[in-house]
Design a protein around this motif. Structure first.
Motif, short mmCIF file in Angstrom:
data_model
loop_
_atom_site.label_atom_id
_atom_site.label_comp_id
_atom_site.label_asym_id
_atom_site.label_seq_id
_atom_site.Cartn_x
_atom_site.Cartn_y
_atom_site.Cartn_z
N UNK A 88 -60.58 -41.97 -51.46
CA UNK A 88 -59.85 -41.11 -50.55
C UNK A 88 -59.85 -39.67 -51.06
N UNK A 89 -60.23 -38.74 -50.20
CA UNK A 89 -60.20 -37.31 -50.51
C UNK A 89 -59.03 -36.67 -49.79
N UNK A 90 -58.58 -35.52 -50.29
CA UNK A 90 -57.42 -34.85 -49.71
C UNK A 90 -57.76 -33.40 -49.36
N UNK A 91 -57.21 -32.94 -48.24
CA UNK A 91 -57.58 -31.62 -47.74
C UNK A 91 -56.35 -30.84 -47.27
N UNK A 92 -56.35 -29.55 -47.56
CA UNK A 92 -55.35 -28.63 -47.01
C UNK A 92 -56.10 -27.54 -46.24
N UNK A 93 -55.46 -26.97 -45.23
CA UNK A 93 -56.13 -25.95 -44.43
C UNK A 93 -55.12 -24.98 -43.85
N UNK A 94 -55.60 -23.76 -43.58
CA UNK A 94 -54.80 -22.74 -42.91
C UNK A 94 -55.71 -21.93 -42.01
N UNK A 95 -55.21 -21.54 -40.84
CA UNK A 95 -56.01 -20.74 -39.92
C UNK A 95 -55.14 -19.67 -39.28
N UNK A 96 -55.80 -18.61 -38.85
CA UNK A 96 -55.12 -17.46 -38.28
C UNK A 96 -55.94 -16.94 -37.12
N UNK A 97 -55.28 -16.67 -35.98
CA UNK A 97 -55.96 -16.11 -34.81
C UNK A 97 -55.15 -14.95 -34.26
N UNK A 98 -55.85 -13.90 -33.87
CA UNK A 98 -55.20 -12.75 -33.26
C UNK A 98 -55.79 -12.55 -31.87
N UNK A 99 -54.94 -12.48 -30.86
CA UNK A 99 -55.37 -12.36 -29.47
C UNK A 99 -54.97 -11.00 -28.93
N UNK A 103 -51.89 -27.01 -42.37
CA UNK A 103 -51.89 -28.46 -42.30
C UNK A 103 -52.49 -29.10 -43.53
N UNK A 104 -52.39 -30.41 -43.60
CA UNK A 104 -52.95 -31.18 -44.71
C UNK A 104 -53.25 -32.58 -44.21
N UNK A 105 -54.14 -33.27 -44.94
CA UNK A 105 -54.49 -34.62 -44.53
C UNK A 105 -55.34 -35.32 -45.56
N UNK A 106 -55.76 -36.51 -45.22
CA UNK A 106 -56.57 -37.33 -46.12
C UNK A 106 -57.83 -37.80 -45.41
N UNK A 107 -58.93 -37.87 -46.16
CA UNK A 107 -60.20 -38.41 -45.68
C UNK A 107 -60.35 -39.81 -46.26
N UNK A 108 -60.13 -40.81 -45.42
CA UNK A 108 -60.17 -42.19 -45.88
C UNK A 108 -61.62 -42.68 -45.96
N UNK A 109 -61.93 -43.50 -46.96
CA UNK A 109 -63.33 -43.89 -47.25
C UNK A 109 -63.89 -44.96 -46.31
N UNK A 110 -64.15 -44.58 -45.06
CA UNK A 110 -64.77 -45.50 -44.11
C UNK A 110 -66.30 -45.40 -44.13
N UNK A 111 -66.84 -44.44 -44.91
CA UNK A 111 -68.28 -44.33 -45.09
C UNK A 111 -68.67 -45.18 -46.31
N UNK A 112 -69.74 -45.97 -46.15
CA UNK A 112 -70.16 -46.86 -47.22
C UNK A 112 -71.57 -46.51 -47.70
N UNK A 113 -71.73 -46.48 -49.01
CA UNK A 113 -73.01 -46.16 -49.63
C UNK A 113 -73.20 -47.08 -50.83
N UNK A 114 -74.45 -47.49 -51.08
CA UNK A 114 -74.71 -48.47 -52.13
C UNK A 114 -74.52 -47.91 -53.54
#
Length: 271
Positions: free
Chosen positions: A155-166, A138-149
């Motif tokens: 906006x930051x961008x992220x990609x991810x991958x995961x694997x599970x074995x059952x 998957x992939x997505x964006x982190x929108x800047x709703x955090x405020x600091x002086x």
């Protein structure tokens, strides 16, 4: 009648008669011609499926209370509670997800600080292979709703991958993510960097409703002058019924840059 109601009925009557119903479909094993039917199925008197409750699309909404002790490198004895909300939409093998959290705490000077962390919006694809291997990307964006002086939050961008074995009641899992950090420090005291993060762990289904796992987690700090973060986590989930579940998560900081203790209580609704 849905299986969950049948299951609760037999819990009450179990002491009055010898009765074995391994797949919890309301039909005794001795009369069940279709064993191991999923909990999402409605069955006839012979224990065979006549209707499925499964849909190609479904939704999850998860509410949470979170608590964390800040990392020793950041501040001492600074406790930060937050309230989170996550919403997921699934269609076949695709999913969309959004996540946000609101925090409130007193800083080192006793002043009240509150607001939202960055809000994540993303999506991806997930699929089972060979009925035991689960893969998600998957992939997505982190929108800047955090405020600091002093921080120019972008906006930051992220990609991810995961694997599970059952295998039977046991699981092995791992995940990796890469985040492109675009934030800037207006005072030019700190420098931001992109981050890599991964997690590996193992879990076990204690029962059909209860799952327990342990994991090791690693991530780079977003600051170039702060060491990498390492934590160990324990995770417990319990299914109340086909539509409700709750989760407990605890993490312990293994590095000085990680939060010392983190705890989350989450309640989810599936529909």
């Amino acid at each position: 009648m849905y299986k969950i109601y049948i299951f609760l009925f037999f819990i009450v009557t179990l002491q009055l008669q010898a009765y074995v119903d391994s797949d919890l479909d309301g039909v005794a094993d001795s009369d069940d011609k279709c064993p191991n039917t999923p909990l999402s199925e409605l069955v006839n008197k012979e224990g065979c499926s006549i209707k499925t409750l499964y849909h190609e699309y479904h939704f999850d909404v998860v509410y949470g209370f979170n608590y964390a002790d800040t990392a020793p490198l950041v501040a001492k004895h600074l406790n930060i509670p937050s309230f989170s909300l996550r919403a997921d939409m699934y269609y076949k093998n695709y999913y969309l997800q959004t996540y946000t959290a609101y925090f409130v705490h007193s800083d080192a000077n006793g002043d009240i600080q509150n607001g939202f962390y960055d809000t994540f919006v993303g999506g991806g694809y997930q699929k089972y292979f060979f009925e035991s291997l689960f893969v998600s990307v998957g992939a997505g964006a982190l929108f800047p709703t955090y405020h600091d002086s002093v921080i120019q939050n972008n906006t930051d961008y992220q990609t991810q991958a995961s694997l599970s074995y059952v295998h039977k009641n046991f699981t092995l899992f791992g995940s990796y993510s890469y985040t492109l950090i675009n934030d800037k420090d207006t005072t030019k005291v700190s420098t931001f960097q992109n981050t890599n993060a991964y997690s590996v762990g193992a879990g076990r289904y204690i029962s059909k409703k209860t799952y327990l796992s342990l994991s090791y987690n690693f991530s780079n700090s977003v600051y170039t002058d702060v060491s990498d973060l390492s934590t160990a986590s324990a995770y417990l989930s319990y299914t109340i019924n086909p539509h409700k579940y709750f989760l407990l998560r605890y993490s312990y900081g293994l590095s000085k840059s990680a939060n010392q203790n983190s705890f989350s209580l989450l309640v989810g609704h599936h529909f």
